[in-house]
Write an enzyme that holds these catalytic residues in place. Structure first.
Site, PDB file in Angstrom:
ATOM      1  N   GLY A  12      -3.531  -3.347  11.395  1.00 58.35           N
ATOM      2  CA  GLY A  12      -4.264  -2.939  10.347  1.00 58.35           C
ATOM      3  C   GLY A  12      -5.268  -2.047  10.433  1.00 58.35           C
ATOM      4  N   CYS A  13      -6.183  -1.881   9.603  1.00 62.73           N
ATOM      5  CA  CYS A  13      -6.574  -0.448   9.613  1.00 62.73           C
ATOM      6  C   CYS A  13      -8.126  -0.100   8.443  1.00 62.73           C
ATOM      7  CB  CYS A  13      -6.143   0.979   9.416  1.00 62.73           C
ATOM      8  SG  CYS A  13      -3.901   1.099   9.722  1.00 62.73           S
ATOM      9  N   ALA A  14      -8.771   0.903   8.861  1.00 60.33           N
ATOM     10  CA  ALA A  14      -9.670   1.184   7.664  1.00 60.33           C
ATOM     11  C   ALA A  14      -9.366   2.267   6.960  1.00 60.33           C
ATOM     12  CB  ALA A  14     -11.169   1.453   8.950  1.00 60.33           C
TER      13      ALA A  14
END
Lengths: 363, 501
Positions: A12-14
């Site tokens: 998952g990420c930003a």
């Protein structure tokens, strides 16, 4: 434990980006700050940035950013580079020693021009030639990894939280008209620098948040065309897809978006005839390049950005504006951090591409 | 009379307390197992004629009947099994080649059953097909390598003709002759309503069925039965049958007893004459000859019909497929060794060919390695038994699946495996008008529609579980599969990891 590339690791990420439509230069400071409020979207196992317009003195040469596991790899790798390019300049990428970032590999950059005679004899265009050499180094030289290969742009990435990675690379000392950033939350990796984002090929870079469900279908298709997915990450395959569709097939950005986040057949059926035929053609032609599962991506390229969500909008992404600047991020907080007065903040629809280009002649 | 060495395989068990001597079983059994004994006022059976098709069981109004496996067996011997010994008796008696029907029933590995499907947890969301769009539409056919634009920058549609399917399943080839008029009509009607295709097989196309042309694949096989210009024009696509999974390397034989009336007319051969399809096409002795037939058929139909080349899965299938992919064919259909048949020599059916799962994996990989996977679509059959088999096939790399046995089961077939006798009590594999009329095409087609609708729901459920909302991103997506109990070599060929990896 298996390293990135030997095993597929979901994460998952930003993501965050800023671009000046007038081509005004910005240091890396703001983009680094934008990642701070999204700290919890990363877990310290990968962060990175891409800056465009940062090498004006070498804007006609390809800037190869390369990680080396040790100094002995440099020789092997340089042999390949010298066989194919004239090296205009070679240097260690300057970094700041900070406690948050450790175990760094040797990080070099080469400004290079392809050998013209070689290009002619291979009957290749320049970009295709560069792509092949990058693929060659990344698959054949164990312990060397080219992570950026465009002109007048560069990717900077590491294992760590993105805000630390930005300080480590001294991005406050670079100036560019466009920046993208990424913070990573991989679920299972010992952390490898090459596995961080952005992922780049030529001037295309991708920062991506999501875990696509179409990965292996996309990978096995794109590998037919000479790309080698050595990292087994979504971002890598999306970058190759973008390169294939835009550079090799000559699709526009909007057309590319209609392939990778293709409208549903029911939507296509209800379009006016000309549009319908076009969308049907694209979807049939490139059916294996449709990407499903959650993603929000920002594609950086020479003179612009494109942001795109998967067609169900399974990942957050917002866009805002202020004067000549356009901001894109996983969360509004990141945009506010870059520009407290940002206006017209909205969440694009799934599959709706947001394309921002710098005015002609301004970059 | 010589001694009968073989004790009947089945026993007909009749519960006298339930039997009302209505004689339905007697009327329903074309094998003449049941008869009424007027003196004793009881029903009697000759179980030596029973094939265990379950027709009498299904129609007995008082459920007085059941057919069980006889427990009268020869002395046990792991090497000389009952079946083996009985086959020797049969051949010693007849001097002939043993014949069988439907697919290989032997306990060889079924790879589909050793493959498991993935689902999303936490890191990405599964998608609920009841709430979100879930797409199963596919287009079969060659995809060009490069886009083309006109001078205004608009796309020029350079796609060769495509076959559009609402879901990645088609009804596989079964000829009119090997199956009945009503069976064919059921398939045609269902294909039309479902937005998929059925396949004429090698028996030509009955004139009544030209109206279903848009949902028909017309087959050209080595006997060329029923092939003429209008026939080629009638279908949506043309299939060249090079081989069949149940009997790779050999031709076909429809006995003269089945070449009656319309079957004779449709096949364009005299009534009562045997329809013998040669083992090879006598104008195709190599790949370059295949190319000529492919283009002959395209010329004959003005390049408006995709051409499918159907081959049996044999040892070097990957190289064969690579050749076909360069022959101008638009679709390759591969038929695995478990595929069904109306009649085949038992030894061939049970010993020749390879599993479709391995053939598919090898072919898809080979075509990708050579960069020509876009030249053709891949259709696989033999045997696809459920929606899960469809999902696994697509994930291994198929564009679509062919089903035939499953479709016949939907029409009432009970897999008694005696199609070759022509006495199908379910009105499917027979030309006897009394038997044919037992199959109502309206009801039959509805059952096929029900089956396909159910599979489509299941396919969508499994896709949604994987976080996939369009079938094209499942195609070749082998990361969605894991093997269970497979060895390294098997995993390598299938191109999948073991469960837990």
């Amino acid at each position: 434990m298996k390293k990135e590339g030997e095993i597929r690791i979901p994460s998952g990420c930003a993501i965050s980006a800023v671009i000046s439509k007038d081509g005004n230069k910005m240091t890396g400071e703001k983009i680094i700050e934008s990642m701070i409020p999204m700290h919890d979207r990363s877990n310290g196992l990968g962060g990175g940035f891409a800056g465009y317009g940062i090498y004006p003195d070498h804007k006609n040469e390809y800037a190869l950013h390369i990680f080396f596991n040790d100094k002995y790899r440099i020789e092997d790798c340089e042999r390949i580079i010298k066989d194919s390019f004239e090296i205009v300049k070679k240097e260690i990428i300057p970094t700041r020693k900070i406690p948050e970032i450790t175990d760094e590999p040797i990080i070099m950059r080469y400004f290079v021009s392809p050998l013209f005679s070689l290009l002619r004899s291979l009957q290749l265009d320049e970009k295709e030639f560069v792509v092949r050499i990058v693929m060659k180094i990344n698959t054949e030289v164990d312990g060397a990894y080219v992570f950026s290969s465009g002109k007048n742009m560069g990717a900077f990435k590491a294992v760590g939280f993105p805000e630390d990675v930005g300080r480590f690379y001294k991005l406050d000392e670079y100036e560019g008209y466009s920046w993208t950033a990424h913070g990573r939350y991989p679920t299972n990796t010992p952390g490898w620098w090459g596995g961080a984002h952005p992922f780049g090929l030529l001037d295309y870079t991708i920062v991506h948040n999501g875990e696509i469900s179409s990965y292996d279908a996309n990978r096995r298709f794109i590998e037919m065309f000479g790309y080698k997915c050595t990292l087994q990450t979504d971002t890598e395959v999306i970058t190759y897809i973008a390169d294939y569709l835009i550079r090799r097939q000559g699709l526009s950005l909007t057309e590319t978006a209609s392939v990778i986040a293709a409208p549903f057949w029911t939507t296509i059926e209800n379009k006016p005839e000309k549009e319908r035929e076009k969308l049907k053609y694209l979807r049939t032609m490139f059916s294996s390049l449709l990407i499903t599962g959650p993603f929000s991506i920002i594609l950086g390229f020479d003179g612009g950005l494109m942001a795109l969500n998967d067609r169900l909008k399974l990942r957050s992404m917002v866009v805002g504006e202020y004067n000549d600047k356009v901001f894109i991020a996983s969360e509004e907080a990141a945009i506010r951090k870059m520009e407290i007065n940002a206006k017209n903040i909205y969440a694009p629809q799934g599959g709706e591409p947001i394309i921002v280009k710098v005015k002609e002649g301004k970059f | 009379m010589s001694i009968n060495y073989i004790y009947p395989e089945f026993e007909v068990v009749r519960n006298p307390n339930r039997c009302i001597c209505c004689r339905v079983c007697e009327r329903q059994c074309a094998n003449e197992v049941h008869r009424f004994d007027a003196d004793g006022k009881v029903m009697l059976s000759d179980e030596s004629k029973c094939v265990n098709c379950q027709r009498c069981v299904s129609l007995c109004p008082t459920r007085a009947l059941k057919i069980i496996k006889s427990d009268c067996v020869l002395r046990e011997n792991a090497n000389w099994q009952n079946q083996t010994i009985k086959e020797i008796y049969k051949q010693a008696e007849s001097g002939g080649v043993l014949l069988s029907s439907m697919g290989n029933p032997n306990p060889l590995p079924v790879y589909f059953d050793k493959i498991l499907i993935n689902a999303s947890q936490v890191t990405n969301p599964s998608i609920d097909p009841l709430r979100e769009p879930m797409e199963t539409k596919v287009f079969l056919g060659k995809k060009p390598n490069k886009i083309e634009r006109d001078k205004d920058g608009n796309f020029i549609n350079n796609l060769p003709p495509q076959i559009e399917l609402s879901m990645p399943v088609m009804f596989s080839a079964m000829s009119y002759g090997s199956i009945s008029y009503n069976a064919h009509k059921s398939l045609a009607l269902a294909a039309q309503k479902l937005g998929i295709l059925y396949n004429t097989g090698e028996g030509g196309l009955h004139e009544d069925f030209y109206v279903y042309g848009d949902n028909t694949i017309v087959q050209v096989a080595s006997g060329r039965f029923g092939v003429h210009e209008n026939y080629l024009q009638a279908g949506k696509a043309i299939e060249i049958k090079m081989g069949q999974g149940a009997k790779p390397g050999i031709g076909g034989h429809l006995p003269g007893t089945k070449i009656v009336g319309d079957v004779s007319k449709t096949r364009m051969i005299p009534e009562g004459s045997d329809a013998i399809s040669p083992a090879p096409h006598h104008d195709i002795y190599s790949i370059e000859d295949l190319r000529q037939l492919v283009y002959s058929l395209k010329e004959a139909t003005a390049y408006k019909k995709p051409v499918i080349v159907k081959v049996a899965a044999v040892h070097n299938i990957a190289a064969i497929a690579s050749g076909i992919a360069r022959s101008g064919a638009d679709v390759i259909a591969i038929d695995g060794f478990r595929g069904g048949t109306g009649a085949a020599p038992t030894r061939v059916r049970d010993n020749v060919g390879i599993p479709i799962e391995l053939a598919l994996a090898a072919v898809d990989k080979r075509l990708r390695d050579e960069g020509i996977r876009n030249n053709v679509s891949l259709v696989v059959g033999g045997s696809i038994r459920s929606a899960a088999d469809v999902v696994k096939s697509i994930a291994l790399g198929a564009d679509a699946c062919y089903i035939a046995t499953a479709a016949l089961l939907a029409l009432g077939c009970h897999l008694c495996r005696t199609c070759q006798t022509g006495k199908c009590n379910w009105g499917i594999a027979t030309q006897n008008p009394e038997l044919v009329k037992r199959l109502n095409p309206e009801i039959g087609s509805q059952r096929l529609i029900n089956l396909m609708t159910a599979w489509k729901h299941e396919i969508k459920e499994m896709m949604g579980g994987m976080g996939i909302n369009s079938i094209e991103t499942l195609r070749g997506n082998r990361l969605m599969l894991r093997g269970i109990g497979l060895n390294e070599k098997e995993l390598e060929i299938l191109g999948i990891s073991h469960a837990g990896q």
